[in-house]
Write a protein that holds these residues in place. Structure first.
Motif, PDB file in Angstrom:
ATOM      1  N   VAL A  38      -5.733  74.753  32.781  1.00 20.72           N
ATOM      2  CA  VAL A  38      -6.381  74.827  31.469  1.00 20.72           C
ATOM      3  C   VAL A  38      -5.352  74.993  30.367  1.00 20.72           C
ATOM      4  O   VAL A  38      -4.417  75.785  30.481  1.00 20.72           O
ATOM      5  CB  VAL A  38      -7.376  76.010  31.413  1.00 20.72           C
ATOM      6  CG1 VAL A  38      -8.095  76.047  30.076  1.00 20.72           C
ATOM      7  CG2 VAL A  38      -8.376  75.943  32.558  1.00 20.72           C
ATOM      8  N   SER A  39      -5.565  74.251  29.291  1.00 19.05           N
ATOM      9  CA  SER A  39      -4.779  74.408  28.068  1.00 19.05           C
ATOM     10  C   SER A  39      -5.770  74.709  26.948  1.00 19.05           C
ATOM     11  O   SER A  39      -6.646  73.897  26.656  1.00 19.05           O
ATOM     12  CB  SER A  39      -4.006  73.114  27.781  1.00 19.05           C
ATOM     13  OG  SER A  39      -3.204  73.262  26.640  1.00 19.05           O
ATOM     14  N   ALA A  40      -5.683  75.897  26.354  1.00 17.14           N
ATOM     15  CA  ALA A  40      -6.666  76.366  25.369  1.00 17.14           C
ATOM     16  C   ALA A  40      -6.041  76.456  23.979  1.00 17.14           C
ATOM     17  O   ALA A  40      -4.972  77.035  23.812  1.00 17.14           O
ATOM     18  CB  ALA A  40      -7.193  77.735  25.785  1.00 17.14           C
ATOM     19  N   HIS A  41      -6.761  75.892  22.982  1.00 18.58           N
ATOM     20  CA  HIS A  41      -6.219  75.836  21.626  1.00 18.58           C
ATOM     21  C   HIS A  41      -7.298  76.101  20.589  1.00 18.58           C
ATOM     22  O   HIS A  41      -8.359  75.484  20.617  1.00 18.58           O
ATOM     23  CB  HIS A  41      -5.596  74.456  21.360  1.00 18.58           C
ATOM     24  CG  HIS A  41      -4.552  74.129  22.361  1.00 18.58           C
ATOM     25  ND1 HIS A  41      -3.249  74.565  22.242  1.00 18.58           N
ATOM     26  CD2 HIS A  41      -4.618  73.460  23.538  1.00 18.58           C
ATOM     27  CE1 HIS A  41      -2.564  74.155  23.289  1.00 18.58           C
ATOM     28  NE2 HIS A  41      -3.377  73.489  24.090  1.00 18.58           N
ATOM     29  N   PRO A  49      -6.125  67.218  11.631  1.00 17.66           N
ATOM     30  CA  PRO A  49      -4.742  67.463  12.043  1.00 17.66           C
ATOM     31  C   PRO A  49      -4.636  68.585  13.086  1.00 17.66           C
ATOM     32  O   PRO A  49      -3.832  68.482  14.017  1.00 17.66           O
ATOM     33  CB  PRO A  49      -4.034  67.837  10.737  1.00 17.66           C
ATOM     34  CG  PRO A  49      -4.822  67.118   9.680  1.00 17.66           C
ATOM     35  CD  PRO A  49      -6.256  67.218  10.155  1.00 17.66           C
ATOM     36  N   ALA A  50      -5.448  69.630  12.952  1.00 16.08           N
ATOM     37  CA  ALA A  50      -5.430  70.711  13.935  1.00 16.08           C
ATOM     38  C   ALA A  50      -5.920  70.216  15.295  1.00 16.08           C
ATOM     39  O   ALA A  50      -5.389  70.594  16.343  1.00 16.08           O
ATOM     40  CB  ALA A  50      -6.271  71.892  13.461  1.00 16.08           C
ATOM     41  N   LEU A  51      -6.950  69.355  15.296  1.00 18.85           N
ATOM     42  CA  LEU A  51      -7.452  68.785  16.555  1.00 18.85           C
ATOM     43  C   LEU A  51      -6.406  67.879  17.197  1.00 18.85           C
ATOM     44  O   LEU A  51      -6.211  67.907  18.417  1.00 18.85           O
ATOM     45  CB  LEU A  51      -8.741  68.010  16.316  1.00 18.85           C
ATOM     46  CG  LEU A  51      -9.958  68.846  15.957  1.00 18.85           C
ATOM     47  CD1 LEU A  51     -11.137  67.936  15.626  1.00 18.85           C
ATOM     48  CD2 LEU A  51     -10.320  69.812  17.072  1.00 18.85           C
ATOM     49  N   GLU A  52      -5.737  67.092  16.381  1.00 20.35           N
ATOM     50  CA  GLU A  52      -4.681  66.221  16.904  1.00 20.35           C
ATOM     51  C   GLU A  52      -3.552  67.042  17.520  1.00 20.35           C
ATOM     52  O   GLU A  52      -3.035  66.699  18.582  1.00 20.35           O
ATOM     53  CB  GLU A  52      -4.164  65.300  15.809  1.00 20.35           C
ATOM     54  CG  GLU A  52      -5.181  64.242  15.414  1.00 20.35           C
ATOM     55  CD  GLU A  52      -4.812  63.479  14.155  1.00 20.35           C
ATOM     56  OE1 GLU A  52      -3.923  63.935  13.404  1.00 20.35           O
ATOM     57  OE2 GLU A  52      -5.428  62.423  13.929  1.00 20.35           O
ATOM     58  N   LYS A  53      -3.192  68.147  16.858  1.00 23.21           N
ATOM     59  CA  LYS A  53      -2.154  69.026  17.405  1.00 23.21           C
ATOM     60  C   LYS A  53      -2.616  69.647  18.717  1.00 23.21           C
ATOM     61  O   LYS A  53      -1.846  69.722  19.688  1.00 23.21           O
ATOM     62  CB  LYS A  53      -1.788  70.119  16.404  1.00 23.21           C
ATOM     63  CG  LYS A  53      -0.694  71.041  16.921  1.00 23.21           C
ATOM     64  CD  LYS A  53      -0.345  72.115  15.923  1.00 23.21           C
ATOM     65  CE  LYS A  53       0.779  73.025  16.362  1.00 23.21           C
ATOM     66  NZ  LYS A  53       0.895  73.348  17.764  1.00 23.21           N
ATOM     67  N   ALA A  54      -3.874  70.080  18.782  1.00 22.34           N
ATOM     68  CA  ALA A  54      -4.407  70.653  20.017  1.00 22.34           C
ATOM     69  C   ALA A  54      -4.324  69.639  21.157  1.00 22.34           C
ATOM     70  O   ALA A  54      -3.940  69.978  22.284  1.00 22.34           O
ATOM     71  CB  ALA A  54      -5.847  71.123  19.808  1.00 22.34           C
ATOM     72  N   MET A  55      -4.670  68.377  20.878  1.00 28.77           N
ATOM     73  CA  MET A  55      -4.589  67.332  21.898  1.00 28.77           C
ATOM     74  C   MET A  55      -3.146  67.098  22.337  1.00 28.77           C
ATOM     75  O   MET A  55      -2.862  66.986  23.525  1.00 28.77           O
ATOM     76  CB  MET A  55      -5.187  66.024  21.368  1.00 28.77           C
ATOM     77  CG  MET A  55      -6.686  66.021  21.324  1.00 28.77           C
ATOM     78  SD  MET A  55      -7.448  66.146  22.953  1.00 28.77           S
ATOM     79  CE  MET A  55      -6.874  64.653  23.722  1.00 28.77           C
ATOM     80  N   ARG A  56      -2.241  67.027  21.372  1.00 29.77           N
ATOM     81  CA  ARG A  56      -0.823  66.831  21.712  1.00 29.77           C
ATOM     82  C   ARG A  56      -0.323  67.971  22.591  1.00 29.77           C
ATOM     83  O   ARG A  56       0.352  67.751  23.601  1.00 29.77           O
ATOM     84  CB  ARG A  56       0.034  66.729  20.451  1.00 29.77           C
ATOM     85  CG  ARG A  56       0.043  65.379  19.796  1.00 29.77           C
ATOM     86  CD  ARG A  56       1.155  65.260  18.747  1.00 29.77           C
ATOM     87  NE  ARG A  56       1.193  66.363  17.796  1.00 29.77           N
ATOM     88  CZ  ARG A  56       0.466  66.408  16.676  1.00 29.77           C
ATOM     89  NH1 ARG A  56      -0.351  65.420  16.372  1.00 29.77           N
ATOM     90  NH2 ARG A  56       0.554  67.441  15.863  1.00 29.77           N
ATOM     91  N   ASP A  57      -0.649  69.205  22.183  1.00 28.79           N
ATOM     92  CA  ASP A  57      -0.180  70.367  22.929  1.00 28.79           C
ATOM     93  C   ASP A  57      -0.783  70.411  24.333  1.00 28.79           C
ATOM     94  O   ASP A  57      -0.094  70.735  25.305  1.00 28.79           O
ATOM     95  CB  ASP A  57      -0.515  71.655  22.171  1.00 28.79           C
ATOM     96  CG  ASP A  57       0.292  71.803  20.885  1.00 28.79           C
ATOM     97  OD1 ASP A  57       1.255  71.029  20.668  1.00 28.79           O
ATOM     98  OD2 ASP A  57      -0.063  72.693  20.080  1.00 28.79           O
ATOM     99  N   ALA A  58      -2.075  70.081  24.446  1.00 30.94           N
ATOM    100  CA  ALA A  58      -2.727  70.071  25.761  1.00 30.94           C
ATOM    101  C   ALA A  58      -2.104  69.002  26.657  1.00 30.94           C
ATOM    102  O   ALA A  58      -1.845  69.248  27.843  1.00 30.94           O
ATOM    103  CB  ALA A  58      -4.228  69.845  25.611  1.00 30.94           C
ATOM    104  N   ARG A  59      -1.862  67.825  26.107  1.00 34.62           N
ATOM    105  CA  ARG A  59      -1.223  66.757  26.903  1.00 34.62           C
ATOM    106  C   ARG A  59       0.177  67.169  27.347  1.00 34.62           C
ATOM    107  O   ARG A  59       0.585  66.893  28.473  1.00 34.62           O
ATOM    108  CB  ARG A  59      -1.155  65.465  26.106  1.00 34.62           C
ATOM    109  CG  ARG A  59      -2.469  64.738  26.054  1.00 34.62           C
ATOM    110  CD  ARG A  59      -2.297  63.368  25.412  1.00 34.62           C
ATOM    111  NE  ARG A  59      -3.573  62.728  25.280  1.00 34.62           N
ATOM    112  CZ  ARG A  59      -4.048  62.230  24.152  1.00 34.62           C
ATOM    113  NH1 ARG A  59      -3.335  62.306  23.040  1.00 34.62           N
ATOM    114  NH2 ARG A  59      -5.216  61.647  24.120  1.00 34.62           N
ATOM    115  N   ALA A  60       0.918  67.811  26.459  1.00 39.16           N
ATOM    116  CA  ALA A  60       2.270  68.251  26.808  1.00 39.16           C
ATOM    117  C   ALA A  60       2.227  69.290  27.924  1.00 39.16           C
ATOM    118  O   ALA A  60       3.063  69.274  28.828  1.00 39.16           O
ATOM    119  CB  ALA A  60       2.974  68.819  25.571  1.00 39.16           C
TER     120      ALA A  60
END
Length: 109
Positions: A38-41, A49-60
Motif C-alpha cells: 500500500v502507498s497512502a497519500h 496537481p496534488a492527485l498527480e503527485k500522489a499517483m507519481r509517488d505511489a507508482r515510484a
C-alpha cells in the motif's frame, strides 16, 4: 475497503488517496495486514496537481498499481433512492468531479 479485505487476492498493489493522512495510515495498516502493498497519500480530489503527485509517488513506491482507491469525495451511507436531490447533486452533478470521464479533469489518468 470491504471489497478489498473480503477478496481472496493477497497480492494487491494499492494506491489509496484521501483527505486525512491519519485515516489513510490506519487503512494502510489494515490492508497490509492482509498482504497488500500500500502507498497512502493525502490529497483533495479537486486539487489535480496534488492527485498527480500522489499517483507519481505511489507508482515510484509500488512500481505498478493494481487498484487506486480515492476516498476524498462526498459520501452518503444510504441507498441511492434515499439520497436527497441536494445530496445527489453534491456527489454526481458537482462539476462531474466524482464521475470518471466527466468534469474538469476528464481525460486525466
Amino acid at each position: 475497503m470491504s471489497m478489498i479485505t473480503k477478496s481472496n487476492r493477497k497480492w494487491y498493489n494499492l494506491g489509496i488517496v484521501g483527505r486525512s493522512q491519519d485515516k489513510l495510515d490506519a487503512a494502510a495498516t489494515e490492508l497490509r495486514g492482509i498482504g497488500a502493498r500500500v502507498s497512502a497519500h493525502a490529497a483533495d480530489v479537486r486539487d489535480y496537481p496534488a492527485l498527480e503527485k500522489a499517483m507519481r509517488d505511489a507508482r515510484a513506491e509500488l512500481e505498478s498499481i493494481h487498484t487506486l482507491i480515492c476516498g476524498a469525495a462526498g459520501n452518503f451511507p444510504l441507498a441511492a433512492e434515499q439520497i436527497s436531490p441536494n445530496g445527489f447533486k453534491s456527489v454526481v452533478a458537482d462539476g462531474g468531479q466524482n464521475l470518471p470521464g466527466s468534469g474538469p479533469g476528464r481525460g486525466r489518468s
